[in-house]
Design an enzyme around this catalytic site. Structure first.
Site, PDB file in Angstrom:
ATOM      1  N   MET A 113      -0.684   0.201  -5.706  1.00 35.68           N
ATOM      2  CA  MET A 113       0.687  -0.320  -5.778  1.00 35.68           C
ATOM      3  C   MET A 113       1.254  -0.619  -4.393  1.00 35.68           C
ATOM      4  O   MET A 113       2.404  -1.040  -4.261  1.00 35.68           O
ATOM      5  CB  MET A 113       1.598   0.675  -6.491  1.00 35.68           C
ATOM      6  CG  MET A 113       1.212   0.868  -7.952  1.00 35.68           C
ATOM      7  SD  MET A 113       2.272   2.070  -8.740  1.00 35.68           S
ATOM      8  CE  MET A 113       3.823   1.136  -8.824  1.00 35.68           C
ATOM      9  N   GLY A 147       1.702   2.903   0.636  1.00 31.18           N
ATOM     10  CA  GLY A 147       1.547   3.140   2.087  1.00 31.18           C
ATOM     11  C   GLY A 147       1.906   1.907   2.891  1.00 31.18           C
ATOM     12  O   GLY A 147       2.557   1.990   3.936  1.00 31.18           O
ATOM     13  N   LYS A 174       4.159  -2.825  -5.765  1.00 33.69           N
ATOM     14  CA  LYS A 174       3.841  -4.198  -6.176  1.00 33.69           C
ATOM     15  C   LYS A 174       2.750  -4.179  -7.233  1.00 33.69           C
ATOM     16  O   LYS A 174       2.027  -3.186  -7.390  1.00 33.69           O
ATOM     17  CB  LYS A 174       3.378  -5.051  -4.979  1.00 33.69           C
ATOM     18  CG  LYS A 174       2.193  -4.491  -4.162  1.00 33.69           C
ATOM     19  CD  LYS A 174       0.818  -4.853  -4.662  1.00 33.69           C
ATOM     20  CE  LYS A 174      -0.300  -4.320  -3.754  1.00 33.69           C
ATOM     21  NZ  LYS A 174      -1.615  -4.271  -4.425  1.00 33.69           N
ATOM     22  N   ASP A 209      -1.833  -5.770   3.366  1.00 32.41           N
ATOM     23  CA  ASP A 209      -0.732  -5.908   2.404  1.00 32.41           C
ATOM     24  C   ASP A 209       0.647  -5.732   3.049  1.00 32.41           C
ATOM     25  O   ASP A 209       1.662  -5.922   2.371  1.00 32.41           O
ATOM     26  CB  ASP A 209      -0.840  -4.821   1.313  1.00 32.41           C
ATOM     27  CG  ASP A 209      -1.897  -5.151   0.274  1.00 32.41           C
ATOM     28  OD1 ASP A 209      -2.418  -6.281   0.294  1.00 32.41           O
ATOM     29  OD2 ASP A 209      -2.191  -4.280  -0.561  1.00 32.41           O
TER      30      ASP A 209
HETATM   31  O1  C5P Z   1      -6.223  -4.126   5.517  1.00 35.38           O
HETATM   32  P1  C5P Z   1      -6.376  -2.736   5.032  1.00 35.38           P
HETATM   33  O2  C5P Z   1      -6.538  -1.743   6.157  1.00 35.38           O
HETATM   34  O3  C5P Z   1      -5.315  -2.313   4.079  1.00 35.38           O
HETATM   35  O4  C5P Z   1      -7.736  -2.691   4.202  1.00 35.38           O
HETATM   36  C1  C5P Z   1      -8.350  -1.490   3.815  1.00 35.38           C
HETATM   37  C2  C5P Z   1      -9.794  -1.771   3.481  1.00 35.38           C
HETATM   38  O5  C5P Z   1      -9.887  -2.547   2.281  1.00 35.38           O
HETATM   39  C3  C5P Z   1     -10.537  -2.596   4.524  1.00 35.38           C
HETATM   40  O6  C5P Z   1     -11.073  -1.775   5.516  1.00 35.38           O
HETATM   41  C4  C5P Z   1     -11.593  -3.277   3.704  1.00 35.38           C
HETATM   42  O7  C5P Z   1     -12.673  -2.382   3.456  1.00 35.38           O
HETATM   43  C5  C5P Z   1     -10.922  -3.499   2.365  1.00 35.38           C
HETATM   44  N1  C5P Z   1     -10.348  -4.861   2.242  1.00 35.38           N
HETATM   45  C6  C5P Z   1     -11.213  -5.923   2.030  1.00 35.38           C
HETATM   46  N2  C5P Z   1     -10.703  -7.188   1.909  1.00 35.38           N
HETATM   47  C7  C5P Z   1      -9.365  -7.407   1.957  1.00 35.38           C
HETATM   48  C8  C5P Z   1      -8.473  -6.333   2.159  1.00 35.38           C
HETATM   49  C9  C5P Z   1      -9.003  -5.054   2.296  1.00 35.38           C
HETATM   50  O8  C5P Z   1     -12.427  -5.747   1.978  1.00 35.38           O
HETATM   51  N3  C5P Z   1      -8.903  -8.646   1.800  1.00 35.38           N
END
Ligand code: C5P
Length: 279
Positions: free
Chosen positions: A97, A100, A11, A134
């Site tokens: 992108m 994962g 994406k 995501d």
């Molecule tokens: O949700 P996910 O595990 O993919 O997010 C990875 C990291 O990215 C989170 O631990 C956080 O540090 C950061 N993140 C964030 N705000 C978001 C999405 C992700 O700070 N809206």
């Protein structure tokens, strides 16, 4: 039944507006996400004697695919028959992108089908949100406005476009980019402008608030950005939290011409072509 194979696309975020960090450590987003036609991982889920996840570089429980199977089991409320997940990796890792996350969504869709769970999109999206911010987007695909931490979705319209994507020489950690964002001055407020109806309007409309943070962690990204814009991309745009950069064009022919120009300066393996059919 044999295994079920599902494509897992990448994406880009045509707009990624980021607010101040929340008490839970996540950042509130308002982002227009679009799923790309182009390079995609292939995810196969097959019956097995015990659970396994095979993926170059990230095998086993460290892969989000494993967390996806855990989330599916929690949603089912019972122990599910074990499956073997095999991921043919095409999308670059730590590129922004969503590779994962897309693989994890593909595991949910394929395992749901293989095991005859028939959860439907809503339950799958709920399980997906437990896996990562995501992941629900990749259950839906198309063009979506994402809010919350990225998991609250609403269908969006977006113009058709083509693009050249340059994978960064090194990837970036999403968490590290968001931490760097916290140390920089806040971005300007949301102007609320709707997406343009044609690709020509994207140059002015696209925006990624994580760009200054990503550039501060990998100064080499500015060079890739400039290479793409001077080759004709309008705009060159960081993918998510990076480190890939997408050079956007109106047509596939223009994207092809840019790909040829930048391939002279970059290893060809880092240059990919993709597109979005419009929504
Ligand atoms: O949700 P996910 O595990 O993919 O997010 C990875 C990291 O990215 C989170 O631990 C956080 O540090 C950061 N993140 C964030 N705000 C978001 C999405 C992700 O700070 N809206």
């Amino acid at each position: 039944m044999d295994g079920v194979t599902v494509q897992a696309p990448g994406k880009v975020n045509l707009r990624l507006l980021v607010g101040p960090v929340r008490a839970d450590g996540y950042h509130p987003l308002r982002s227009l996400m679009v799923a790309l036609d182009g390079p995609a991982d292939r995810v196969t889920v097959a019956p097995a004697a015990q659970r396994s996840v095979t993926c170059p570089g990230i095998d086993g429980p460290d892969n989000l695919a494993w967390a996806a199977l855990d989330a599916l089991e929690r949603a089912a409320g019972e122990v599910l028959p074990p499956v073997a997940v095999t991921i043919d990796k095409v999308l670059p890792a730590r590129a922004g992108m969503g590779g994962g996350s897309s693989d994890a969504a593909a595991v949910l869709v394929a395992a749901d089908r293989l095991l005859g769970l028939d959860f439907g999109a809503q339950r799958l999206e709920k399980a997906a949100a437990e896996v990562g911010s995501d992941v629900p987007f990749f259950i839906r695909g198309g063009a979506q406005w994402a809010t919350g931490r990225g998991e609250v979705l609403a269908p969006a319209s977006a113009p058709a476009f083509a693009c050249v994507i340059v994978a960064g020489a090194a990837g970036l950690s999403t968490a590290a980019v968001y931490r760097a964002f916290d140390d920089l001055p806040p971005p300007p407020p949301d102007d609320g402008a709707p997406p343009p109806s044609g690709a020509a309007g994207l140059a002015r409309w696209c925006r990624n608030d994580l760009w200054p943070a990503a550039r501060s962690l990998d100064p080499g990204l500015a060079k890739v950005h400039d290479l793409l814009t001077s080759a004709g991309a309008a705009p060159a745009l960081l993918c998510g939290s990076g480190s890939a950069i997408a050079g956007i064009t109106a047509t596939a022919d223009e994207a092809g011409a840019i790909a040829e120009r930048v391939a002279v300066a970059l290893p060809p393996a880092r240059v990919m072509r993709a597109g979005f059919p419009g929504a």
